[in-house]
Scaffold this active site. Structure first.
Site, PDB file in Angstrom:
ATOM      1  N   LYS A 106       0.826  -1.216   0.000  1.00 23.02           N
ATOM      2  CA  LYS A 106       0.000   0.000   0.000  1.00 23.02           C
ATOM      3  C   LYS A 106       0.866   1.276   0.000  1.00 23.02           C
ATOM      4  O   LYS A 106       2.077   1.212   0.225  1.00 23.02           O
ATOM      5  CB  LYS A 106      -0.910  -0.027   1.239  1.00 23.02           C
ATOM      6  CG  LYS A 106      -1.930  -1.167   1.214  1.00 23.02           C
ATOM      7  CD  LYS A 106      -2.916  -1.039   2.378  1.00 23.02           C
ATOM      8  CE  LYS A 106      -3.963  -2.135   2.345  1.00 23.02           C
ATOM      9  NZ  LYS A 106      -5.060  -1.903   3.325  1.00 23.02           N
ATOM     10  N   PHE A 112     -16.018   4.613   5.855  1.00 24.11           N
ATOM     11  CA  PHE A 112     -14.577   4.838   5.705  1.00 24.11           C
ATOM     12  C   PHE A 112     -14.095   4.661   4.265  1.00 24.11           C
ATOM     13  O   PHE A 112     -12.937   4.952   3.961  1.00 24.11           O
ATOM     14  CB  PHE A 112     -13.765   3.922   6.643  1.00 24.11           C
ATOM     15  CG  PHE A 112     -13.985   2.439   6.444  1.00 24.11           C
ATOM     16  CD1 PHE A 112     -13.389   1.766   5.389  1.00 24.11           C
ATOM     17  CD2 PHE A 112     -14.769   1.714   7.319  1.00 24.11           C
ATOM     18  CE1 PHE A 112     -13.570   0.408   5.199  1.00 24.11           C
ATOM     19  CE2 PHE A 112     -14.968   0.339   7.144  1.00 24.11           C
ATOM     20  CZ  PHE A 112     -14.359  -0.311   6.078  1.00 24.11           C
ATOM     21  N   ARG A 140      -1.643 -13.898   5.398  1.00 15.36           N
ATOM     22  CA  ARG A 140      -2.492 -13.111   6.311  1.00 15.36           C
ATOM     23  C   ARG A 140      -2.021 -13.242   7.756  1.00 15.36           C
ATOM     24  O   ARG A 140      -2.095 -12.294   8.537  1.00 15.36           O
ATOM     25  CB  ARG A 140      -3.960 -13.480   6.122  1.00 15.36           C
ATOM     26  CG  ARG A 140      -4.485 -12.929   4.793  1.00 15.36           C
ATOM     27  CD  ARG A 140      -5.939 -13.205   4.580  1.00 15.36           C
ATOM     28  NE  ARG A 140      -6.814 -12.550   5.519  1.00 15.36           N
ATOM     29  CZ  ARG A 140      -7.313 -11.318   5.377  1.00 15.36           C
ATOM     30  NH1 ARG A 140      -7.006 -10.595   4.319  1.00 15.36           N
ATOM     31  NH2 ARG A 140      -8.127 -10.811   6.281  1.00 15.36           N
ATOM     32  N   THR A 197      -6.132  -6.628  10.754  1.00 14.78           N
ATOM     33  CA  THR A 197      -6.319  -5.417   9.951  1.00 14.78           C
ATOM     34  C   THR A 197      -5.871  -4.157  10.693  1.00 14.78           C
ATOM     35  O   THR A 197      -5.218  -3.291  10.112  1.00 14.78           O
ATOM     36  CB  THR A 197      -7.821  -5.274   9.575  1.00 14.78           C
ATOM     37  OG1 THR A 197      -8.257  -6.510   9.013  1.00 14.78           O
ATOM     38  CG2 THR A 197      -8.040  -4.152   8.587  1.00 14.78           C
ATOM     39  N   ARG A 222       2.138  -5.859  10.100  1.00 13.64           N
ATOM     40  CA  ARG A 222       1.371  -4.665  10.483  1.00 13.64           C
ATOM     41  C   ARG A 222       1.757  -4.193  11.884  1.00 13.64           C
ATOM     42  O   ARG A 222       1.799  -2.988  12.144  1.00 13.64           O
ATOM     43  CB  ARG A 222      -0.121  -4.961  10.378  1.00 13.64           C
ATOM     44  CG  ARG A 222      -0.595  -4.997   8.921  1.00 13.64           C
ATOM     45  CD  ARG A 222      -1.993  -5.562   8.794  1.00 13.64           C
ATOM     46  NE  ARG A 222      -2.560  -5.355   7.470  1.00 13.64           N
ATOM     47  CZ  ARG A 222      -3.629  -6.010   7.018  1.00 13.64           C
ATOM     48  NH1 ARG A 222      -4.234  -6.916   7.788  1.00 13.64           N
ATOM     49  NH2 ARG A 222      -4.094  -5.768   5.805  1.00 13.64           N
ATOM     50  N   ASN A 242      -2.218   0.326   6.721  1.00 14.14           N
ATOM     51  CA  ASN A 242      -1.765  -0.935   7.319  1.00 14.14           C
ATOM     52  C   ASN A 242      -0.861  -1.768   6.382  1.00 14.14           C
ATOM     53  O   ASN A 242      -0.900  -2.991   6.367  1.00 14.14           O
ATOM     54  CB  ASN A 242      -2.962  -1.743   7.834  1.00 14.14           C
ATOM     55  CG  ASN A 242      -3.923  -2.145   6.727  1.00 14.14           C
ATOM     56  OD1 ASN A 242      -3.666  -1.883   5.546  1.00 14.14           O
ATOM     57  ND2 ASN A 242      -5.020  -2.787   7.088  1.00 14.14           N
ATOM     58  N   HIS A 245      -2.245  -5.225   1.570  1.00 14.62           N
ATOM     59  CA  HIS A 245      -3.470  -6.007   1.358  1.00 14.62           C
ATOM     60  C   HIS A 245      -3.084  -7.429   0.997  1.00 14.62           C
ATOM     61  O   HIS A 245      -2.069  -7.636   0.321  1.00 14.62           O
ATOM     62  CB  HIS A 245      -4.281  -5.414   0.195  1.00 14.62           C
ATOM     63  CG  HIS A 245      -5.318  -6.362  -0.332  1.00 14.62           C
ATOM     64  ND1 HIS A 245      -6.553  -6.506   0.257  1.00 14.62           N
ATOM     65  CD2 HIS A 245      -5.278  -7.257  -1.350  1.00 14.62           C
ATOM     66  CE1 HIS A 245      -7.239  -7.447  -0.391  1.00 14.62           C
ATOM     67  NE2 HIS A 245      -6.488  -7.912  -1.381  1.00 14.62           N
TER      68      HIS A 245
HETATM   69  P1  TYD Z   1     -10.835  -5.907   5.639  1.00 15.40           P
HETATM   70  O1  TYD Z   1     -11.176  -6.740   4.433  1.00 15.40           O
HETATM   71  O2  TYD Z   1     -11.754  -5.957   6.832  1.00 15.40           O
HETATM   72  O3  TYD Z   1      -9.363  -6.227   6.190  1.00 15.40           O
HETATM   73  P2  TYD Z   1      -8.029  -6.867   5.559  1.00 15.40           P
HETATM   74  O4  TYD Z   1      -7.313  -5.774   4.799  1.00 15.40           O
HETATM   75  O5  TYD Z   1      -7.236  -7.294   6.758  1.00 15.40           O
HETATM   76  O6  TYD Z   1      -8.473  -7.993   4.690  1.00 15.40           O
HETATM   77  O7  TYD Z   1     -10.740  -4.391   5.195  1.00 15.40           O
HETATM   78  C1  TYD Z   1     -10.184  -4.042   3.956  1.00 15.40           C
HETATM   79  C2  TYD Z   1      -9.510  -2.726   4.083  1.00 15.40           C
HETATM   80  O8  TYD Z   1     -10.455  -1.728   4.429  1.00 15.40           O
HETATM   81  C3  TYD Z   1      -8.443  -2.640   5.178  1.00 15.40           C
HETATM   82  O9  TYD Z   1      -7.195  -3.141   4.802  1.00 15.40           O
HETATM   83  C4  TYD Z   1      -8.399  -1.160   5.421  1.00 15.40           C
HETATM   84  C5  TYD Z   1      -9.825  -0.732   5.196  1.00 15.40           C
HETATM   85  N1  TYD Z   1     -10.578  -0.498   6.454  1.00 15.40           N
HETATM   86  C6  TYD Z   1     -10.642   0.781   6.941  1.00 15.40           C
HETATM   87  O10 TYD Z   1     -10.087   1.725   6.336  1.00 15.40           O
HETATM   88  N2  TYD Z   1     -11.346   1.020   8.100  1.00 15.40           N
HETATM   89  C7  TYD Z   1     -11.954   0.005   8.779  1.00 15.40           C
HETATM   90  O11 TYD Z   1     -12.577   0.273   9.840  1.00 15.40           O
HETATM   91  C8  TYD Z   1     -11.864  -1.340   8.271  1.00 15.40           C
HETATM   92  C9  TYD Z   1     -12.522  -2.481   8.998  1.00 15.40           C
HETATM   93  C10 TYD Z   1     -11.172  -1.543   7.107  1.00 15.40           C
END
Ligand code: TYD
Length: 138
Positions: free
Chosen positions: A9, A57, A85, A91, A102, A112, A115
């Site tokens: 990212k 968001f 993962r 996350t 992370r 973070n 992805h």
């Molecule tokens: P998610 O699929 O829940 O997590 P991951 O990336 O661990 O698979 O969320 C996707 C992306 O959405 C996450 O990397 C960052 C964003 N996100 C936010 O910006 N705010 C939030 O509260 C959440 C839950 C996710």
């Protein structure tokens, strides 16, 4: 052999951590089988984040994700989807344990570092979204 799609990212790129993050995946035994530097546009981000496009968001997330070129990579190996993962951690970077990617490098729940696909179905769809078949060397 299983494949997953990761995106290094904008925060990862800005901090010049691409090598450090890829090193963790390579040291875990996974191979890079496709890679591309891309600046993600609004249309691609809406598709990639379709499952969360209605969340409050999302606009800020899309702006962040499109803010600079990112490195999109396909990794291959046994159990790579779950293992990547696990190496990333949860996350929310503030809750991610030290020793996870992370936990060591991330900022918060949006900023973070990386992805990664969360299932075989999403991995297949995401690889197709970002790469033509002949760009994946596997
Ligand atoms: P998610 O699929 O829940 O997590 P991951 O990336 O661990 O698979 O969320 C996707 C992306 O959405 C996450 O990397 C960052 C964003 N996100 C936010 O910006 N705010 C939030 O509260 C959440 C839950 C996710």
């Amino acid at each position: 052999m299983e494949k997953t799609l990761i995106i290094l990212k904008p925060d990862c790129m800005e901090k010049r951590l691409a090598g450090a993050v890829l090193d963790r995946f390579q040291k875990a035994g996974f191979d890079i089988v496709a890679a591309k530097l891309m600046q993600l546009n609004a249309e691609l981000l809406r598709e990639h984040y379709a499952h969360i496009a209605d969340k409050p968001f999302f606009p800020a997330l899309a702006e962040f994700m499109g803010s600079r070129p990112v490195l999109v990579v396909v990794l291959r190996g046994e159990g790579v989807i779950a293992k990547v993962r696990e190496l990333l951690g949860p996350t929310d970077s503030t809750k991610a344990p030290k020793g996870t990617i992370r936990g060591d490098y991330g900022t918060d729940v949006s900023v973070n570092i990386c992805h990664a696909s969360d299932s075989p179905e999403s991995a297949a769809a995401e690889i197709q979204r970002f790469f033509r078949a002949e760009e994946v060397f596997a």
